[in-house]
Design a protein around this motif. Sequence first.
Motif, short mmCIF file in Angstrom:
data_model
loop_
_atom_site.label_atom_id
_atom_site.label_comp_id
_atom_site.label_asym_id
_atom_site.label_seq_id
_atom_site.Cartn_x
_atom_site.Cartn_y
_atom_site.Cartn_z
N SER A 48 0.82 -1.21 0.00
CA SER A 48 0.00 0.00 0.00
C SER A 48 0.86 1.26 0.00
O SER A 48 0.61 2.20 -0.75
CB SER A 48 -0.94 0.00 1.21
OG SER A 48 -1.67 1.21 1.30
N HIS A 79 3.56 1.17 -3.31
CA HIS A 79 2.94 1.29 -4.64
C HIS A 79 1.90 2.41 -4.73
O HIS A 79 1.60 2.87 -5.84
CB HIS A 79 2.26 -0.02 -5.04
CG HIS A 79 3.20 -1.18 -5.12
ND1 HIS A 79 2.78 -2.48 -5.01
CD2 HIS A 79 4.54 -1.23 -5.30
CE1 HIS A 79 3.82 -3.29 -5.11
NE2 HIS A 79 4.90 -2.55 -5.29
N HIS A 80 1.35 2.82 -3.57
CA HIS A 80 0.24 3.78 -3.65
C HIS A 80 0.48 5.02 -2.78
O HIS A 80 0.94 6.05 -3.27
CB HIS A 80 -1.07 3.09 -3.27
CG HIS A 80 -2.27 4.00 -3.31
ND1 HIS A 80 -3.43 3.76 -2.61
CD2 HIS A 80 -2.47 5.17 -3.96
CE1 HIS A 80 -4.28 4.73 -2.84
NE2 HIS A 80 -3.74 5.60 -3.65
N HIS A 81 0.24 4.90 -1.47
CA HIS A 81 0.22 6.09 -0.63
C HIS A 81 1.57 6.79 -0.55
O HIS A 81 1.65 8.01 -0.73
CB HIS A 81 -0.29 5.72 0.77
CG HIS A 81 -1.69 5.19 0.77
ND1 HIS A 81 -2.77 5.97 0.42
CD2 HIS A 81 -2.18 3.96 1.05
CE1 HIS A 81 -3.87 5.24 0.50
NE2 HIS A 81 -3.55 4.02 0.87
N SER A 126 -2.69 -2.32 -5.60
CA SER A 126 -1.95 -1.13 -5.15
C SER A 126 -1.19 -0.49 -6.31
O SER A 126 -1.06 0.73 -6.37
CB SER A 126 -1.00 -1.49 -4.01
OG SER A 126 -0.07 -2.49 -4.41
N ALA A 148 -3.71 1.57 -8.14
CA ALA A 148 -4.03 2.77 -7.36
C ALA A 148 -2.94 3.82 -7.50
O ALA A 148 -3.21 5.02 -7.59
CB ALA A 148 -4.23 2.39 -5.89
N GLY A 149 -1.67 3.38 -7.51
CA GLY A 149 -0.57 4.31 -7.71
C GLY A 149 -0.60 4.95 -9.09
O GLY A 149 -0.32 6.15 -9.24
#
Length: 425
Positions: free
Chosen positions: A81, A84-86, A122, A125-126
């Motif tokens: 998470s 790759h994303h947040h 993820s 999402a990124g």
Amino acid sequence: MKIAVIGGTGLIGSAIAAHLSSRGHSVVSMSRSGDQSGPAVQRVDISAATSAAYWVPYLDGIEAIVNCAGVLQDSPGDSTSMVHHHGIANLFAACEQLQIRRVIHFSAIGVDRETPSDFSRSKLAGDKALMERDLDWVILRPSVVIGRPAYGASALMRGLAALPAIPVMPNTGQLQIVLLEDVVRTVEHFLDSDTPARQVVELVGPQRYSFGEVVALIRRWCRWPPAREIHLPQFASSMMYKFGDMISYLGWRPPVRSTAEREMVRGATGNLEGMQRLGLQSKSLSEFFAAEPASVQERWFAGMYLVKPAIFIVLSLFWISTAFVSLGPGWGYGMGLMGEGGVEGTAAALTVIAGALADLVIGIAIAYRPTSRYGLYAAIVISFTYAIVGTILVPRLWADPLGPMLKIWPVIVLHFAALAVLEDR
């Protein structure tokens, strides 16, 4: 141009950093394993990047970003998470804030079509987080990447190629292997400010292979005779994936984990049109192998790949079992040797207990990846200590062909072998 390569110690990131440096760019390699040995290397932890402010100090003077960071699945040291994303979305926000326009971001093939795991969810999402930014972004979605260096899936394939029979997991999709050199050329192409941005490009090779066919090609490249395929039953492969999950909790990163199981069913295939539109002609795996003959280093690596985990498992279990034997069935033997050497009573008991506890700690340290190196060093030191103390107290043990004094030397050599192959990249 001053370029930051996030994940600069990985398979793709290190190749990109080296190539761009050779072309005269000023490259800053950023990764969790960066040693901060100079201005060209920075240690960053994407899992700690909870706001855009985290990235600002690292981006001073940076003109372009190449993000190659990635992890296979969640474990005590990895968060899909965040990586790759947040955490990476905060990087994109910092780029927008600092007016770093050109951002090249590595995603994964097929995430826009199917997301069977936290890895692919993820990643997608990124991608979306980057697309929302006012940046000159480029998203690259590579298939399985193979080059001279090896890590992850490509390293596993080499290890399997060294076996006398090739094990094939059930329900594996097809692969369009893309060469590392083609990936690097694509990044260089998009770093040109005149190249149109805000596009997604799939990086794939021109041919489709089954997993077994790729392993067979690698085996032929290493100049080994053909080997028959053994198709593993579902229960056997499931056990291997679950064992990989267990090992990951000890800090290791095996490529065979439950995420890989779900992703391999989907396969890694895509469309060549994106690369062709850019004028980039990707080479096939067979062309690469023909142009780059395997050296003894590749053959050694392939042969040692699956031996390496066996070495660490054996050494860890050796020390842990030795500890329990010393405190259990071997208690009388140990006390007898201490008495023969003139150490008796409480002192002898405390010595045996201390030795057993030391063995237990060493075995656990070897099994746990962050402390494995220290465990191996400690094992070598304590082995020599046992040899010296044993020689002083009970010299007759050297005359016993099955005694501990002669057995200890192969064990010491095995520890040095483990140190030699400890690093993954």
